[in-house]
Design a protein around this motif. Structure first.
Motif, PDB file in Angstrom:
ATOM      1  N   TYR A   1     -14.724  35.205  49.966  1.00 28.41           N
ATOM      2  CA  TYR A   1     -15.029  36.333  50.738  1.00 28.41           C
ATOM      3  C   TYR A   1     -16.472  36.432  51.124  1.00 28.41           C
ATOM      4  O   TYR A   1     -16.796  36.629  52.366  1.00 28.41           O
ATOM      5  CB  TYR A   1     -14.811  37.468  50.193  1.00 28.41           C
ATOM      6  N   GLU A   2     -17.416  36.094  50.056  1.00 26.98           N
ATOM      7  CA  GLU A   2     -18.875  35.994  50.541  1.00 26.98           C
ATOM      8  C   GLU A   2     -19.274  34.866  51.419  1.00 26.98           C
ATOM      9  O   GLU A   2     -19.990  35.221  52.458  1.00 26.98           O
ATOM     10  CB  GLU A   2     -19.678  35.849  48.953  1.00 26.98           C
ATOM     11  N   TRP A   3     -18.625  33.605  51.261  1.00 24.08           N
ATOM     12  CA  TRP A   3     -18.872  32.687  52.103  1.00 24.08           C
ATOM     13  C   TRP A   3     -18.297  32.894  53.365  1.00 24.08           C
ATOM     14  O   TRP A   3     -19.028  32.877  54.484  1.00 24.08           O
ATOM     15  CB  TRP A   3     -18.075  31.301  51.780  1.00 24.08           C
ATOM     16  N   ALA A   4     -17.052  33.661  53.594  1.00 26.97           N
ATOM     17  CA  ALA A   4     -16.236  33.876  54.897  1.00 26.97           C
ATOM     18  C   ALA A   4     -17.186  34.744  55.842  1.00 26.97           C
ATOM     19  O   ALA A   4     -17.222  34.746  56.947  1.00 26.97           O
ATOM     20  CB  ALA A   4     -14.959  34.483  54.691  1.00 26.97           C
ATOM     21  N   THR A   5     -18.043  35.698  55.083  1.00 30.85           N
ATOM     22  CA  THR A   5     -18.484  36.893  55.833  1.00 30.85           C
ATOM     23  C   THR A   5     -19.967  36.269  56.219  1.00 30.85           C
ATOM     24  O   THR A   5     -20.705  37.099  56.819  1.00 30.85           O
ATOM     25  CB  THR A   5     -18.727  37.924  54.932  1.00 30.85           C
ATOM     26  N   SER A   6     -20.463  35.272  55.608  1.00 29.77           N
ATOM     27  CA  SER A   6     -21.709  34.654  55.668  1.00 29.77           C
ATOM     28  C   SER A   6     -21.692  34.020  57.336  1.00 29.77           C
ATOM     29  O   SER A   6     -20.813  33.688  57.894  1.00 29.77           O
ATOM     30  CB  SER A   6     -22.212  33.712  54.724  1.00 29.77           C
ATOM     31  N   GLU A   7     -23.106  33.831  57.646  1.00 30.71           N
ATOM     32  CA  GLU A   7     -23.591  32.971  58.795  1.00 30.71           C
ATOM     33  C   GLU A   7     -22.445  31.554  58.943  1.00 30.71           C
ATOM     34  O   GLU A   7     -21.856  31.408  59.770  1.00 30.71           O
ATOM     35  CB  GLU A   7     -24.938  32.802  59.044  1.00 30.71           C
ATOM     36  N   ALA A   8     -22.646  30.792  57.889  1.00 29.56           N
ATOM     37  CA  ALA A   8     -22.208  29.782  57.689  1.00 29.56           C
ATOM     38  C   ALA A   8     -20.806  29.485  57.738  1.00 29.56           C
ATOM     39  O   ALA A   8     -20.072  28.759  58.028  1.00 29.56           O
ATOM     40  CB  ALA A   8     -22.701  28.886  56.340  1.00 29.56           C
TER      41      ALA A   8
ATOM     42  N   GLY B   1     -14.485  38.801  58.683  1.00 30.32           N
ATOM     43  CA  GLY B   1     -14.193  39.935  57.966  1.00 30.32           C
ATOM     44  C   GLY B   1     -12.786  39.896  57.160  1.00 30.32           C
ATOM     45  O   GLY B   1     -12.556  40.428  56.069  1.00 30.32           O
ATOM     46  N   SER B   2     -11.958  38.904  57.490  1.00 27.05           N
ATOM     47  CA  SER B   2     -10.811  38.350  56.802  1.00 27.05           C
ATOM     48  C   SER B   2     -10.845  37.015  56.714  1.00 27.05           C
ATOM     49  O   SER B   2     -11.303  36.433  57.803  1.00 27.05           O
ATOM     50  CB  SER B   2      -9.711  39.063  57.255  1.00 27.05           C
ATOM     51  N   ALA B   3     -10.145  36.431  55.657  1.00 21.90           N
ATOM     52  CA  ALA B   3      -9.987  34.880  55.561  1.00 21.90           C
ATOM     53  C   ALA B   3      -9.089  34.598  54.767  1.00 21.90           C
ATOM     54  O   ALA B   3      -8.426  35.466  54.017  1.00 21.90           O
ATOM     55  CB  ALA B   3     -11.395  34.602  54.962  1.00 21.90           C
ATOM     56  N   MET B   4      -8.459  33.446  54.782  1.00 14.28           N
ATOM     57  CA  MET B   4      -7.274  32.807  53.892  1.00 14.28           C
ATOM     58  C   MET B   4      -8.131  32.223  52.644  1.00 14.28           C
ATOM     59  O   MET B   4      -8.926  31.275  52.788  1.00 14.28           O
ATOM     60  CB  MET B   4      -6.647  31.775  54.743  1.00 14.28           C
ATOM     61  N   LEU B   5      -7.517  32.734  51.536  1.00 16.00           N
ATOM     62  CA  LEU B   5      -8.027  31.844  50.305  1.00 16.00           C
ATOM     63  C   LEU B   5      -6.358  31.138  50.005  1.00 16.00           C
ATOM     64  O   LEU B   5      -5.523  31.987  49.102  1.00 16.00           O
ATOM     65  CB  LEU B   5      -8.567  32.553  49.094  1.00 16.00           C
ATOM     66  N   GLY B   6      -6.091  29.881  50.070  1.00 14.44           N
ATOM     67  CA  GLY B   6      -4.795  29.475  50.063  1.00 14.44           C
ATOM     68  C   GLY B   6      -3.913  30.023  50.598  1.00 14.44           C
ATOM     69  O   GLY B   6      -4.185  30.124  51.995  1.00 14.44           O
ATOM     70  N   ASP B   7      -3.060  30.640  50.207  1.00 12.59           N
ATOM     71  CA  ASP B   7      -1.878  31.483  51.133  1.00 12.59           C
ATOM     72  C   ASP B   7      -2.276  32.954  51.218  1.00 12.59           C
ATOM     73  O   ASP B   7      -1.266  33.789  51.815  1.00 12.59           O
ATOM     74  CB  ASP B   7      -0.467  31.196  50.402  1.00 12.59           C
ATOM     75  N   GLU B   8      -3.246  33.470  50.429  1.00 12.21           N
ATOM     76  CA  GLU B   8      -3.623  34.625  50.428  1.00 12.21           C
ATOM     77  C   GLU B   8      -4.521  35.283  51.580  1.00 12.21           C
ATOM     78  O   GLU B   8      -5.619  34.643  51.727  1.00 12.21           O
ATOM     79  CB  GLU B   8      -4.112  34.944  49.129  1.00 12.21           C
ATOM     80  N   MET B   9      -4.101  36.280  52.084  1.00 10.21           N
ATOM     81  CA  MET B   9      -5.335  36.914  53.244  1.00 10.21           C
ATOM     82  C   MET B   9      -6.144  37.678  52.291  1.00 10.21           C
ATOM     83  O   MET B   9      -5.636  38.813  51.689  1.00 10.21           O
ATOM     84  CB  MET B   9      -4.724  37.527  54.354  1.00 10.21           C
ATOM     85  N   ILE B  10      -7.504  37.597  52.658  1.00 15.03           N
ATOM     86  CA  ILE B  10      -8.366  38.497  51.641  1.00 15.03           C
ATOM     87  C   ILE B  10      -9.383  39.130  52.693  1.00 15.03           C
ATOM     88  O   ILE B  10      -9.732  38.529  53.767  1.00 15.03           O
ATOM     89  CB  ILE B  10      -9.180  37.530  50.563  1.00 15.03           C
ATOM     90  N   ASP B  11      -9.533  40.155  52.361  1.00 12.53           N
ATOM     91  CA  ASP B  11     -10.690  40.956  52.903  1.00 12.53           C
ATOM     92  C   ASP B  11     -11.616  42.146  51.911  1.00 12.53           C
ATOM     93  O   ASP B  11     -11.458  41.518  50.961  1.00 12.53           O
ATOM     94  CB  ASP B  11      -9.978  41.865  54.445  1.00 12.53           C
ATOM     95  N   GLU B  12     -12.185  42.950  52.808  1.00  8.22           N
ATOM     96  CA  GLU B  12     -12.979  43.597  52.159  1.00  8.22           C
ATOM     97  C   GLU B  12     -12.426  44.536  50.885  1.00  8.22           C
ATOM     98  O   GLU B  12     -12.815  44.659  49.648  1.00  8.22           O
ATOM     99  CB  GLU B  12     -13.914  44.948  52.915  1.00  8.22           C
ATOM    100  N   ALA B  13     -11.165  44.992  50.873  1.00  9.25           N
ATOM    101  CA  ALA B  13     -10.526  45.560  49.823  1.00  9.25           C
ATOM    102  C   ALA B  13     -10.243  44.376  48.886  1.00  9.25           C
ATOM    103  O   ALA B  13     -10.047  44.974  47.727  1.00  9.25           O
ATOM    104  CB  ALA B  13      -9.154  46.230  50.486  1.00  9.25           C
TER     105      ALA B  13
END
Ligand code: GLV
Ligand code: MG
Length: 317
Positions: free
Chosen positions: A265-272, A277-289
């Motif tokens: 999540y830190e990587w997904a929210t970064s510039e690079a 604000g949300s991203a996939m980690l494998g088959d799981e959607m992750i966000d701030e919660a």
């Protein structure tokens, strides 16, 4: 919660028994509480205060949190317990546990007494924390005020034996599920204590399980409060320690996954990573919660000294 010291297992040690005090030093519990209350007969209490002061000052407790349980405010012993134990061994003590707390005033009274004893003995004011045991109907209806009664509060603890007596529960099997009752008779009480502890940002601790030779039954009971979010449980016997340490820490798989979510999540929210604000980690959607949930698990794992067995690699675009 992440910086709090681990309290997965809290070993009860009667202050009247020097042999048990000595043995407790070498056991792998996160915390010990040296008891002046219900595990000490009235005639043994004066001697127990002396044993406890000597055992604390001798040292050898390793990284364990060292707590002494004093007698409750309805007795004639509380002030003397605090004066002798904190006055004699305050430098080698972390917390005082106050049993049968009925209202916020009882915590404030202990806070003021501790402040005086700390001043009188050249200890830093506020050094000694307070652990509040909820063991009566009145304590439970006041638990929210109790949790906020003093900056010294470190834990709110469930005391099932006294509690069952207080509410006239028709069972003598402390803390266990009962074949005559389909649900969990303690769920409401545990949740009230947990809410108060979490609102205040302190630890929630489950109380004793008295059938000390039945480790599978201990595990069944411990898993219920661990599942809700409790941070640890009392252990009355060395045989219960490993089970508590395991049950109140995340599994290796959950711990690794939580650390992975934090990195991803830190990587997904970064510039690079594309400021997403949300991203996939494998088959799981992750966000701030997801990050907030992962912080809890990672915090518990780090406090328990767990090490990661996997690492995060940013996906290649
Ligand atoms: C512990 O003090 C209990 O009463 O269960
Ligand atoms: Mg009790």
């Amino acid at each position: 919660m992440a910086e709090l010291r681990s309290r997965r297992s809290n070993l009860a040690v009667p202050g009247s028994n020097p042999r048990f005090l000595e043995k407790a030093k070498g056991l792998p519990a996160d915390q010990v509480f040296l008891d002046l209350e219900d595990a000490c007969a009235p005639l043994a209490k004066p001697g127990a205060r002396k044993n406890i002061v000597a055992a604390l000052n001798e040292g050898g407790w390793g990284e364990k949190i060292r707590t002494v349980r004093v007698n409750d405010w309805t007795t004639e012993w509380t002030f003397q317990d605090v004066i002798e134990v904190v006055g004699g061994a305050g430098a080698n003590l972390d917390c005082i546990m106050l049993p049968k707390v009925q209202d916020a005033g009882q915590v404030q009274a202990l806070d003021m007494l501790l402040t005086q004893v700390e001043k009188a003995h050249g200890l830093e004011v506020g050094k000694i924390g307070i652990e509040a045991q909820i063991e009566t109907a009145q304590g439970l209806i006041n638990v929210n005020q109790i949790a906020f009664a003093s900056p010294r509060i470190e834990t709110i603890i469930y005391g099932p034996a006294d509690f069952m007596a207080s509410i006239n529960m028709k069972s003598l099997v402390v803390g266990a599920l009962h074949p005559d009752y389909p649900g969990d008779p303690f769920h409401y009480i545990l949740m009230q204590i947990l809410m108060a502890a979490r609102a205040r940002g302190v630890q929630a601790i489950d109380g004793p399980f008295l059938q000390v030779r039945d480790v599978p039954a201990f595990e069944e009971v411990a898993k219920r409060s661990a599942m809700l979010g409790f941070d640890g449980k009392w252990v009355l016997h060395p045989g219960q320690i490993d089970a508590a340490n395991e049950i109140y820490a995340p599994s290796q798989e959950d711990y690794d996954h939580a650390e992975l979510i934090l990195d991803a999540y830190e990587w997904a929210t970064s510039e690079a990573g594309g400021k997403k604000g949300s991203a996939m980690l494998g088959d799981e959607m992750i966000d701030e919660a997801s990050r907030k949930m992962a912080l809890v698990i990672a915090g518990k794992g780090r406090a328990a000294g767990m090490a990661r067995t996997s690492s995060f690699t940013p996906p290649e675009e």
